[in-house]
Write a protein that holds these residues in place. Structure first.
Motif, PDB file in Angstrom:
ATOM      1  N   MET A  93       0.851  -1.193   0.000  1.00  0.00           N
ATOM      2  CA  MET A  93       0.000   0.000   0.000  1.00  0.00           C
ATOM      3  C   MET A  93       0.887   1.242   0.000  1.00  0.00           C
ATOM      4  SD  MET A  93      -3.456  -0.565   2.234  1.00  0.00           S
ATOM      5  CE  MET A  93      -4.130   0.941   1.539  1.00  0.00           C
ATOM      6  N   ASP A  94       1.686   1.364  -1.043  1.00  0.00           N
ATOM      7  CA  ASP A  94       2.596   2.502  -1.177  1.00  0.00           C
ATOM      8  C   ASP A  94       2.059   3.481  -2.210  1.00  0.00           C
ATOM      9  OD1 ASP A  94       4.601   1.383   0.560  1.00  0.00           O
ATOM     10  OD2 ASP A  94       5.122   0.006  -1.071  1.00  0.00           O
ATOM     11  N   PRO A  95       2.387   4.773  -2.058  1.00  0.00           N
ATOM     12  CA  PRO A  95       2.035   5.722  -3.110  1.00  0.00           C
ATOM     13  C   PRO A  95       2.835   5.413  -4.379  1.00  0.00           C
ATOM     14  CG  PRO A  95       3.472   6.755  -1.488  1.00  0.00           C
ATOM     15  CD  PRO A  95       3.102   5.418  -0.943  1.00  0.00           C
ATOM     16  N   ILE A  96       2.343   5.892  -5.504  1.00  0.00           N
ATOM     17  CA  ILE A  96       2.968   5.605  -6.807  1.00  0.00           C
ATOM     18  C   ILE A  96       4.470   5.848  -6.788  1.00  0.00           C
ATOM     19  CG2 ILE A  96       3.196   6.509  -9.157  1.00  0.00           C
ATOM     20  CD1 ILE A  96       0.923   4.640  -9.073  1.00  0.00           C
ATOM     21  N   ASN A  97       4.894   6.966  -6.244  1.00  0.00           N
ATOM     22  CA  ASN A  97       6.316   7.329  -6.301  1.00  0.00           C
ATOM     23  C   ASN A  97       7.206   6.401  -5.488  1.00  0.00           C
ATOM     24  OD1 ASN A  97       4.801   8.951  -4.182  1.00  0.00           O
ATOM     25  ND2 ASN A  97       6.909   9.214  -3.461  1.00  0.00           N
ATOM     26  N   GLY A  99       6.254   3.075  -5.018  1.00  0.00           N
ATOM     27  CA  GLY A  99       5.749   1.731  -5.294  1.00  0.00           C
ATOM     28  C   GLY A  99       6.844   0.721  -5.579  1.00  0.00           C
ATOM     29  N   TRP A 104       3.828  -4.486  -8.282  1.00  0.00           N
ATOM     30  CA  TRP A 104       2.983  -4.090  -9.415  1.00  0.00           C
ATOM     31  C   TRP A 104       2.844  -5.227 -10.417  1.00  0.00           C
ATOM     32  CZ3 TRP A 104       5.314   1.343 -10.997  1.00  0.00           C
ATOM     33  CH2 TRP A 104       5.095   2.260  -9.953  1.00  0.00           C
ATOM     34  N   LEU A 147      -6.843   5.802  -1.470  1.00  0.00           N
ATOM     35  CA  LEU A 147      -5.484   6.212  -1.147  1.00  0.00           C
ATOM     36  C   LEU A 147      -4.546   5.012  -1.113  1.00  0.00           C
ATOM     37  CD1 LEU A 147      -3.608   8.564  -0.193  1.00  0.00           C
ATOM     38  CD2 LEU A 147      -4.227   7.925   2.156  1.00  0.00           C
ATOM     39  N   ASN A 148      -3.477   5.089  -1.846  1.00  0.00           N
ATOM     40  CA  ASN A 148      -2.431   4.061  -1.914  1.00  0.00           C
ATOM     41  C   ASN A 148      -2.917   2.728  -2.473  1.00  0.00           C
ATOM     42  OD1 ASN A 148      -0.575   5.885  -0.878  1.00  0.00           O
ATOM     43  ND2 ASN A 148      -0.884   5.221   1.239  1.00  0.00           N
ATOM     44  N   ASN A 150      -3.599   2.543  -5.735  1.00  0.00           N
ATOM     45  CA  ASN A 150      -3.251   2.782  -7.143  1.00  0.00           C
ATOM     46  C   ASN A 150      -3.268   1.585  -8.092  1.00  0.00           C
ATOM     47  OD1 ASN A 150      -0.358   1.885  -6.399  1.00  0.00           O
ATOM     48  ND2 ASN A 150      -0.545   3.788  -5.244  1.00  0.00           N
ATOM     49  N   ARG A 193      -1.591  -9.060   1.222  1.00  0.00           N
ATOM     50  CA  ARG A 193      -1.257  -7.655   0.953  1.00  0.00           C
ATOM     51  C   ARG A 193      -0.117  -7.179   1.841  1.00  0.00           C
ATOM     52  NH1 ARG A 193      -5.603  -2.944   0.296  1.00  0.00           N
ATOM     53  NH2 ARG A 193      -4.713  -2.860  -1.787  1.00  0.00           N
ATOM     54  N   SER A 246     -13.424   3.911   1.467  1.00  0.00           N
ATOM     55  CA  SER A 246     -12.770   4.640   2.566  1.00  0.00           C
ATOM     56  C   SER A 246     -13.708   5.039   3.695  1.00  0.00           C
ATOM     57  CB  SER A 246     -12.096   5.916   2.008  1.00  0.00           C
ATOM     58  OG  SER A 246     -13.004   6.688   1.283  1.00  0.00           O
TER      59      SER A 246
END
Length: 251
Positions: A93-97, A99, A104, A147-148, A150, A193, A246
């Motif tokens: 559960m990481d942000p795109i930047n 990841g 992926w 959120l996260n 993505n 996950r 959410s």
């Protein structure tokens, strides 16, 4: 002659619950998964309890060559009435930047490509048979983005689109296509996950009652048991405590 259901990811959670429920309904089963011991134990139990036939195949849906081993089944096993594309997962559960690109690839290869590999094989059997029903497991994450979430959300949005495409493409062949989109379900999903962190996974479901695997299996059975002229196109199933990805009310 008993009907046949093919269930991917049958070694735990929703897949296992579907196997048990369809066995109760006197379906013969083709069960696939990555854990041979679990597959064999489940098959033995279902044969003993319900007197059905069970064929197991250890495979990872990400591996096209392994999926194509389905073609080695005898012709009588290719008379599949229901395909349940259940195999799927989320990782991280990481942000795109930030990841993890390996995560992926695992999600894309499992949730999208794996579903496609299995569907291509089995849909051709159904075309030859003149009927069939494909039931794809989506997610609330295929309807909303959170959120996260993505890449996982992107894969489930892809499944949502593929449901519609399959329904159009297979319409002339009298093949039904159904999408079941669960909200929060208490299975091994969160453990996967969070890569085996049971404590973190458990906290996801604290303070409210999530869905259980049996709830979704019963929903799938409802769709599969409709008359020939009725198709459930799309169904979103949520815990009472969950309004959106959410918004979950916790006591």
């Amino acid at each position: 002659m008993s009907k046949i259901a093919l269930i991917t990811g049958a070694t735990a959670g929703i897949g296992e619950a579907c196997a048990r429920l369809f066995a109760q309904q006197n379906y013969d089963l083709i069960l696939t998964g990555r854990r041979t011991e679990r597959l064999d134990a489940l098959a033995k139990q279902l044969v003993s309890e319900f007197g059905i036939r069970v064929n197991t195949l250890t495979m990872d849906v990400r591996n096209k060559e392994e999926v194509e081993k389905l073609e080695s089944l005898s012709e009588d096993w290719k008379k599949v009435d229901v395909l349940i594309n259940n195999a799927g997962l989320s990782q991280g559960m990481d942000p795109i930047n930030a990841g993890n690109t390996t995560d992926w690839e695992v999600m894309i290869d499992t949730n999208i490509k794996g579903l496609l590999y299995v569907t291509k094989v089995v849909s051709n059997w159904m075309i030859q048979n003149g009927s069939g029903h494909i039931i794809n497991l989506g997610s609330i994450a295929g309807k909303e983005t959170y959120l996260n979430g993505n890449v996982y959300c992107a894969t489930k949005h892809a499944v949502d689109s593929l449901n519609k495409a399959m329904r159009i493409d297979l319409l002339p062949h009298k093949i039904k296509v159904t999408a079941i989109h669960p909200g929060a379900v208490d299975t091994e999903f969160s453990e996967v996950r969070f890569k085996g962190d049971k404590d973190r996974a458990k906290k996801v479901y604290e303070g409210y009652e999530p869905l259980h695997a049996q709830d979704i299996a019963e929903t799938i059975w409802f769709a599969a048991s409709r008359p020939a002229h009725v198709n459930i196109n799309d169904m979103l199933v949520m815990p009472t405590a969950q309004a959106s990805t959410s918004h979950i009310f916790k006591e």
